[in-house]
Design a protein around this motif. Sequence first.
Motif, PDB file in Angstrom:
ATOM      1  N   GLY A 240      40.562  30.175  12.103  1.00 23.85           N
ATOM      2  CA  GLY A 240      39.567  29.402  12.834  1.00 23.85           C
ATOM      3  C   GLY A 240      38.676  30.282  13.702  1.00 23.85           C
ATOM      4  N   ILE A 241      39.281  31.226  14.416  1.00 24.74           N
ATOM      5  CA  ILE A 241      38.490  32.141  15.239  1.00 24.74           C
ATOM      6  C   ILE A 241      37.595  33.001  14.349  1.00 24.74           C
ATOM      7  N   GLY A 242      38.135  33.416  13.194  1.00 24.65           N
ATOM      8  CA  GLY A 242      37.322  34.201  12.266  1.00 24.65           C
ATOM      9  C   GLY A 242      36.106  33.437  11.782  1.00 24.65           C
ATOM     10  N   ALA A 243      36.300  32.156  11.435  1.00 23.23           N
ATOM     11  CA  ALA A 243      35.167  31.338  10.985  1.00 23.23           C
ATOM     12  C   ALA A 243      34.154  31.144  12.108  1.00 23.23           C
ATOM     13  N   LEU A 244      34.636  30.972  13.342  1.00 18.73           N
ATOM     14  CA  LEU A 244      33.733  30.795  14.483  1.00 18.73           C
ATOM     15  C   LEU A 244      32.913  32.053  14.736  1.00 18.73           C
ATOM     16  N   VAL A 245      33.579  33.206  14.679  1.00 19.52           N
ATOM     17  CA  VAL A 245      32.874  34.477  14.876  1.00 19.52           C
ATOM     18  C   VAL A 245      31.834  34.676  13.778  1.00 19.52           C
ATOM     19  N   TYR A 246      32.215  34.358  12.537  1.00 22.05           N
ATOM     20  CA  TYR A 246      31.295  34.508  11.399  1.00 22.05           C
ATOM     21  C   TYR A 246      30.058  33.630  11.569  1.00 22.05           C
ATOM     22  N   ALA A 247      30.262  32.395  11.994  1.00 19.35           N
ATOM     23  CA  ALA A 247      29.146  31.453  12.099  1.00 19.35           C
ATOM     24  C   ALA A 247      28.221  31.763  13.263  1.00 19.35           C
ATOM     25  N   THR A 248      28.784  32.251  14.371  1.00 22.65           N
ATOM     26  CA  THR A 248      27.972  32.476  15.567  1.00 22.65           C
ATOM     27  C   THR A 248      27.408  33.885  15.663  1.00 22.65           C
ATOM     28  N   ARG A 249      27.887  34.789  14.815  1.00 22.86           N
ATOM     29  CA  ARG A 249      27.422  36.177  14.782  1.00 22.86           C
ATOM     30  C   ARG A 249      27.615  36.882  16.129  1.00 22.86           C
ATOM     31  N   VAL A 250      28.764  36.656  16.681  1.00 20.68           N
ATOM     32  CA  VAL A 250      29.151  37.331  17.915  1.00 20.68           C
ATOM     33  C   VAL A 250      29.961  38.575  17.550  1.00 20.68           C
ATOM     34  N   PRO A 251      29.699  39.731  18.154  1.00 17.70           N
ATOM     35  CA  PRO A 251      28.902  39.964  19.377  1.00 17.70           C
ATOM     36  C   PRO A 251      27.497  40.503  19.148  1.00 17.70           C
ATOM     37  N   GLU A 252      27.082  40.742  17.892  1.00 19.00           N
ATOM     38  CA  GLU A 252      25.809  41.431  17.681  1.00 19.00           C
ATOM     39  C   GLU A 252      24.609  40.608  18.137  1.00 19.00           C
ATOM     40  N   ARG A 253      24.752  39.275  18.199  1.00 17.79           N
ATOM     41  CA  ARG A 253      23.620  38.468  18.646  1.00 17.79           C
ATOM     42  C   ARG A 253      23.341  38.710  20.134  1.00 17.79           C
ATOM     43  N   TRP A 254      24.342  39.162  20.890  1.00 18.05           N
ATOM     44  CA  TRP A 254      24.158  39.450  22.310  1.00 18.05           C
ATOM     45  C   TRP A 254      23.441  40.776  22.535  1.00 18.05           C
ATOM     46  N   MET A 255      23.702  41.751  21.647  1.00 20.69           N
ATOM     47  CA  MET A 255      23.084  43.067  21.769  1.00 20.69           C
ATOM     48  C   MET A 255      22.669  43.554  20.381  1.00 20.69           C
ATOM     49  N   PRO A 256      21.571  43.043  19.848  1.00 21.49           N
ATOM     50  CA  PRO A 256      21.132  43.435  18.508  1.00 21.49           C
ATOM     51  C   PRO A 256      20.987  44.952  18.373  1.00 21.49           C
ATOM     52  N   GLY A 257      21.522  45.477  17.286  1.00 18.12           N
ATOM     53  CA  GLY A 257      21.429  46.904  17.007  1.00 18.12           C
ATOM     54  C   GLY A 257      22.564  47.732  17.562  1.00 18.12           C
ATOM     55  N   LYS A 258      23.361  47.188  18.485  1.00 22.60           N
ATOM     56  CA  LYS A 258      24.438  47.945  19.102  1.00 22.60           C
ATOM     57  C   LYS A 258      25.722  47.951  18.263  1.00 22.60           C
ATOM     58  N   PHE A 259      25.846  47.014  17.333  1.00 18.81           N
ATOM     59  CA  PHE A 259      27.062  46.909  16.525  1.00 18.81           C
ATOM     60  C   PHE A 259      26.756  47.069  15.036  1.00 18.81           C
ATOM     61  N   ASP A 260      25.716  47.833  14.722  1.00 15.55           N
ATOM     62  CA  ASP A 260      25.317  47.977  13.315  1.00 15.55           C
ATOM     63  C   ASP A 260      26.413  48.617  12.475  1.00 15.55           C
ATOM     64  N   ILE A 261      27.058  49.666  12.996  1.00 16.62           N
ATOM     65  CA  ILE A 261      28.067  50.405  12.237  1.00 16.62           C
ATOM     66  C   ILE A 261      29.444  49.794  12.396  1.00 16.62           C
ATOM     67  N   ALA A 262      29.822  49.482  13.603  1.00 14.18           N
ATOM     68  CA  ALA A 262      31.185  49.000  13.856  1.00 14.18           C
ATOM     69  C   ALA A 262      31.166  47.903  14.917  1.00 14.18           C
ATOM     70  N   GLY A 263      32.043  46.902  14.717  1.00 15.10           N
ATOM     71  CA  GLY A 263      32.232  45.867  15.721  1.00 15.10           C
ATOM     72  C   GLY A 263      31.463  44.595  15.519  1.00 15.10           C
ATOM     73  N   HIS A 264      30.674  44.480  14.429  1.00 21.43           N
ATOM     74  CA  HIS A 264      29.916  43.236  14.278  1.00 21.43           C
ATOM     75  C   HIS A 264      30.788  42.117  13.699  1.00 21.43           C
ATOM     76  N   SER A 265      30.246  40.922  13.681  1.00 20.37           N
ATOM     77  CA  SER A 265      31.032  39.707  13.440  1.00 20.37           C
ATOM     78  C   SER A 265      31.735  39.700  12.093  1.00 20.37           C
ATOM     79  N   HIS A 266      31.092  40.206  11.066  1.00 21.19           N
ATOM     80  CA  HIS A 266      31.715  40.138   9.745  1.00 21.19           C
ATOM     81  C   HIS A 266      32.942  41.025   9.669  1.00 21.19           C
ATOM     82  N   GLN A 267      32.905  42.158  10.338  1.00 18.68           N
ATOM     83  CA  GLN A 267      34.084  43.027  10.373  1.00 18.68           C
ATOM     84  C   GLN A 267      35.233  42.366  11.132  1.00 18.68           C
ATOM     85  N   LEU A 268      34.924  41.728  12.247  1.00 12.99           N
ATOM     86  CA  LEU A 268      35.953  41.002  12.995  1.00 12.99           C
ATOM     87  C   LEU A 268      36.518  39.865  12.158  1.00 12.99           C
ATOM     88  N   PHE A 269      35.663  39.180  11.439  1.00  6.82           N
ATOM     89  CA  PHE A 269      36.087  38.107  10.538  1.00  6.82           C
ATOM     90  C   PHE A 269      37.069  38.631   9.497  1.00  6.82           C
TER      91      PHE A 269
END
Length: 403
Positions: free
Chosen positions: A347-376
């Motif tokens: 459930g948390i994975g689906a929520l992260v995937y849908a909301t694109r957190v955390p990259e939506r808060w800081m665009p460009g800062k999580f391009d390589i590592a840490g963006h929502s799809h990787q967390l998912f």
Amino acid sequence: MAAAAGEEVEAARWAEAEDERKEGLRRRRRYGLVEYRALPGYMRDNEYILRHYRCEWPLPQVLLSAFSIHNETLNVWTHLIGFFVFLVLTIYTATQVPNVVDLQSLQHLPDVLRNADLHKIQTELVACLPSLPHLSDLQKLKDELKSSWNSIEVLPSLSRWHLLELLSSCLPHRFTHSNETSLSVLQSMKEDIANMIAPQLIRPIPRWPFYAFLGGAMFCLLASSTCHLLSCHSRRLAYIMLRLDYAGIAALIATSFYPPVYYSFMCYPFFCNLYLSCITILGVATIAFSLLPVFQNPEFRTIRACLFFGMGASGVIPVIHKLILFWHQPEALHTTAYEVLMGLFYGIGALVYATRVPERWMPGKFDIAGHSHQLFHVLVVAGAYTHYHSGLVYLKWRDVQGC
């Protein structure tokens, strides 16, 4: 003349080398990483990841890019490593998971028998047999007990749990006036008799629902890893890979239902078949819907997440039903705890995937590592691994207790 000819040859060589250098630069520029705004429309999925995209590379370069750094590297490896983890778990389950009945416990049986009043316990156990279920099937055991303790043969299915329950309910009442030593010997004797008889009686329950789940997990993880690696090659390949990815997600969710439903309701065929049929139909329908071209569009991202989340959330119904039927069984509570944890991961994975957190808060800062799809991806592997342990509890529970 000779000097002029030499100069011309040298100039030709220099020009050829310069052409090669320029071609190399063009190739490196062509196969280099680009920004989001340079992508064709079909590759634009997440506007908050700004750089480090591969774009329409030849297939050899695409395959080699699994070992280079770009914004899909961790997407590829989080699920590829997960695939190999589940491959190892499948092999381990098939070859190393021990039988439920511990045959080592029989090693001290001869000492117990020597210390016991064998004739008395033998007589009382035979007297208990009419109260056992499947009396016609157990008649052979009664005959063997009358003649010898050393020639018990293979008998129809009866679990060790049933044997202990029946021995506990029968023998103590017949030894009320026995001294403490006799009672101690009797208690040990009950365990040893059950351990001696149970391996001959227990028929392991079917394993196919558990292996169906393991297969669904491996298919999902491998399909996802392949999709993230190859989708940058061309529009056509991206179309195929995305459909394969969605099918893998639906397969994982559907097959995750199989072990809890089958092993919870194996003694209730109507509900077992009902729940298995419903989740299978829902999984096939989800896969069919995912084949529609419109399903790929970025604006359907939330709908995709909600569809898969709803499919998984439907598992609440059989879980509640299981708790109603087996609220007194610790295994039911144990498996439910695993399933709740698995549901939280998914459930948390689906929520992260849908909301694109955390990259939506800081665009460009999580391009390589840490963006929502990787967390998912990480949460999906964690949820599937949790469900694996739940399946082991189900196997042990049903192997020991049967229906």
